[in-house]
Design a protein around this motif. Structure first.
Motif, PDB file in Angstrom:
ATOM      1  N   LEU A 132      47.202  72.138  58.154  1.00 24.91           N
ATOM      2  CA  LEU A 132      46.531  71.978  56.863  1.00 24.91           C
ATOM      3  C   LEU A 132      45.069  71.658  57.133  1.00 24.91           C
ATOM      4  O   LEU A 132      44.758  70.891  58.043  1.00 24.91           O
ATOM      5  N   ILE A 133      44.177  72.212  56.332  1.00 23.26           N
ATOM      6  CA  ILE A 133      42.760  71.862  56.417  1.00 23.26           C
ATOM      7  C   ILE A 133      42.320  71.421  55.033  1.00 23.26           C
ATOM      8  O   ILE A 133      42.342  72.216  54.090  1.00 23.26           O
ATOM      9  N   VAL A 134      41.947  70.148  54.909  1.00 24.31           N
ATOM     10  CA  VAL A 134      41.478  69.587  53.644  1.00 24.31           C
ATOM     11  C   VAL A 134      39.958  69.652  53.658  1.00 24.31           C
ATOM     12  O   VAL A 134      39.323  69.102  54.558  1.00 24.31           O
ATOM     13  N   LYS A 135      39.365  70.324  52.652  1.00 25.69           N
ATOM     14  CA  LYS A 135      37.914  70.498  52.601  1.00 25.69           C
ATOM     15  C   LYS A 135      37.366  69.983  51.288  1.00 25.69           C
ATOM     16  O   LYS A 135      38.035  70.055  50.249  1.00 25.69           O
ATOM     17  N   GLY A 136      36.124  69.491  51.346  1.00 26.33           N
ATOM     18  CA  GLY A 136      35.445  69.031  50.141  1.00 26.33           C
ATOM     19  C   GLY A 136      34.064  68.531  50.482  1.00 26.33           C
ATOM     20  O   GLY A 136      33.685  68.426  51.651  1.00 26.33           O
ATOM     21  N   MET A 137      33.282  68.196  49.442  1.00 23.22           N
ATOM     22  CA  MET A 137      31.931  67.724  49.698  1.00 23.22           C
ATOM     23  C   MET A 137      31.831  66.201  49.652  1.00 23.22           C
ATOM     24  O   MET A 137      30.862  65.639  50.123  1.00 23.22           O
ATOM     25  N   ASP A 138      32.841  65.517  49.123  1.00 23.34           N
ATOM     26  CA  ASP A 138      32.831  64.060  49.068  1.00 23.34           C
ATOM     27  C   ASP A 138      33.684  63.529  50.220  1.00 23.34           C
ATOM     28  O   ASP A 138      34.898  63.732  50.255  1.00 23.34           O
ATOM     29  N   LYS A 139      33.051  62.860  51.162  1.00 25.76           N
ATOM     30  CA  LYS A 139      33.738  62.381  52.366  1.00 25.76           C
ATOM     31  C   LYS A 139      34.884  61.441  52.024  1.00 25.76           C
ATOM     32  O   LYS A 139      35.957  61.504  52.632  1.00 25.76           O
ATOM     33  N   GLN A 140      34.672  60.587  51.042  1.00 25.88           N
ATOM     34  CA  GLN A 140      35.697  59.622  50.663  1.00 25.88           C
ATOM     35  C   GLN A 140      36.915  60.309  50.066  1.00 25.88           C
ATOM     36  O   GLN A 140      38.051  59.972  50.392  1.00 25.88           O
ATOM     37  N   LEU A 141      36.723  61.305  49.208  1.00 29.38           N
ATOM     38  CA  LEU A 141      37.840  62.030  48.610  1.00 29.38           C
ATOM     39  C   LEU A 141      38.633  62.811  49.654  1.00 29.38           C
ATOM     40  O   LEU A 141      39.863  62.848  49.608  1.00 29.38           O
ATOM     41  N   VAL A 142      37.926  63.448  50.590  1.00 27.55           N
ATOM     42  CA  VAL A 142      38.593  64.213  51.647  1.00 27.55           C
ATOM     43  C   VAL A 142      39.468  63.291  52.494  1.00 27.55           C
ATOM     44  O   VAL A 142      40.629  63.584  52.766  1.00 27.55           O
ATOM     45  N   GLY A 143      38.928  62.152  52.894  1.00 27.81           N
ATOM     46  CA  GLY A 143      39.685  61.197  53.703  1.00 27.81           C
ATOM     47  C   GLY A 143      40.856  60.595  52.948  1.00 27.81           C
ATOM     48  O   GLY A 143      41.950  60.422  53.500  1.00 27.81           O
ATOM     49  N   ASN A 144      40.642  60.301  51.666  1.00 26.97           N
ATOM     50  CA  ASN A 144      41.685  59.688  50.851  1.00 26.97           C
ATOM     51  C   ASN A 144      42.845  60.650  50.623  1.00 26.97           C
ATOM     52  O   ASN A 144      44.014  60.279  50.759  1.00 26.97           O
ATOM     53  N   TYR A 145      42.543  61.908  50.297  1.00 27.09           N
ATOM     54  CA  TYR A 145      43.598  62.894  50.061  1.00 27.09           C
ATOM     55  C   TYR A 145      44.352  63.206  51.358  1.00 27.09           C
ATOM     56  O   TYR A 145      45.567  63.364  51.349  1.00 27.09           O
ATOM     57  N   SER A 146      43.620  63.266  52.475  1.00 32.11           N
ATOM     58  CA  SER A 146      44.266  63.487  53.781  1.00 32.11           C
ATOM     59  C   SER A 146      45.228  62.341  54.099  1.00 32.11           C
ATOM     60  O   SER A 146      46.327  62.567  54.616  1.00 32.11           O
ATOM     61  N   ALA A 147      44.823  61.116  53.787  1.00 28.92           N
ATOM     62  CA  ALA A 147      45.676  59.955  54.043  1.00 28.92           C
ATOM     63  C   ALA A 147      46.920  59.975  53.158  1.00 28.92           C
ATOM     64  O   ALA A 147      48.007  59.580  53.589  1.00 28.92           O
ATOM     65  N   LYS A 148      46.779  60.459  51.912  1.00 36.77           N
ATOM     66  CA  LYS A 148      47.943  60.549  51.019  1.00 36.77           C
ATOM     67  C   LYS A 148      48.942  61.584  51.540  1.00 36.77           C
ATOM     68  O   LYS A 148      50.152  61.376  51.463  1.00 36.77           O
ATOM     69  N   ILE A 149      48.422  62.697  52.062  1.00 34.14           N
ATOM     70  CA  ILE A 149      49.312  63.720  52.638  1.00 34.14           C
ATOM     71  C   ILE A 149      50.027  63.149  53.853  1.00 34.14           C
ATOM     72  O   ILE A 149      51.239  63.274  54.012  1.00 34.14           O
ATOM     73  N   ARG A 150      49.270  62.473  54.723  1.00 37.42           N
ATOM     74  CA  ARG A 150      49.828  61.921  55.960  1.00 37.42           C
ATOM     75  C   ARG A 150      50.854  60.827  55.668  1.00 37.42           C
ATOM     76  O   ARG A 150      51.811  60.643  56.418  1.00 37.42           O
ATOM     77  N   ALA A 151      50.688  60.098  54.561  1.00 38.44           N
ATOM     78  CA  ALA A 151      51.581  58.990  54.226  1.00 38.44           C
ATOM     79  C   ALA A 151      53.015  59.456  53.946  1.00 38.44           C
ATOM     80  O   ALA A 151      53.947  58.655  54.034  1.00 38.44           O
TER      81      ALA A 151
END
Length: 180
Positions: free
Chosen positions: A132-151
């Motif tokens: 999976l590759i999560v992309k976006g322009m807001d660093k916080q949103l990208v990290g947060n959504y990646s963490a939700k997937i990983r959880a």
């Protein structure tokens, strides 16, 4: 002394930064625009293609806000110019992911598939079933959504199964040994 806060931020070509009253920073670029309200206590100055953040005093609160403010502005500039991405890897028997429109559907060993709707400003690409590759322009949103997937399935230390970041190292443990 904040070494990060002292570094000037260079604005790349094609990016426009405006600093309004009350330190409301707006950054526009090829990927979109980001707006963030930063602390009133910091002095943010824009000169030509360089942004400099200065602190009014040397007290502890201002020292900590100095580096934070500079980093938040820098992340906004990088986000609208190049964007951010995080790569996740699914490891395990039967673990796979696929896209259905704006939905991410993952089979993670549960009795049901896990479905997640992409938030506004975030896109998820699935180059193959286990990446999976999560992309976006807001660093916080990208990290947060990646963490939700990983959880949904954090990597476990015995077999290494789960969802892990591409650069994450899972320390493996030895399993049980039989009686001799």
């Amino acid at each position: 002394m904040s070494r990060i806060g002292l570094k000037p931020i260079e604005i790349p070509a094609g990016v426009e930064v405006t600093i309004a009253e009350g330190n409301l920073v707006t950054v526009k670029g090829p990927k979109g625009s980001l707006v963030q309200k930063l602390s009133d206590e910091m002095n943010i100055k824009k000169e030509d293609n360089i942004i400099v953040v200065e602190r009014p005093t040397e007290n502890k609160k201002h020292k900590s806000l100095h580096g934070l403010t500079r980093t938040l502005i820098s992340n906004m500039v990088v986000g609208v110019s190049t964007g951010y991405e995080k790569k996740l890897i699914l490891k395990g028997v039967g673990y796979r992911a696929q896209k259905q429109g704006k939905k991410l559907v993952m089979n993670l060993g549960y009795s049901h598939p896990v479905e997640m709707e992409d938030p506004e400003g975030i896109t998820v690409e699935v180059p193959n079933q286990t990446e999976l590759i999560v992309k976006g322009m807001d660093k916080q949103l990208v990290g947060n959504y990646s963490a939700k997937i990983r959880a949904w399935r954090k990597p476990e230390p015995y077999k290494g199964k789960g969802i892990k970041y591409d650069n994450e190292v899972v320390r493996r443990k030895e399993g049980k040994t039989g009686k001799k």
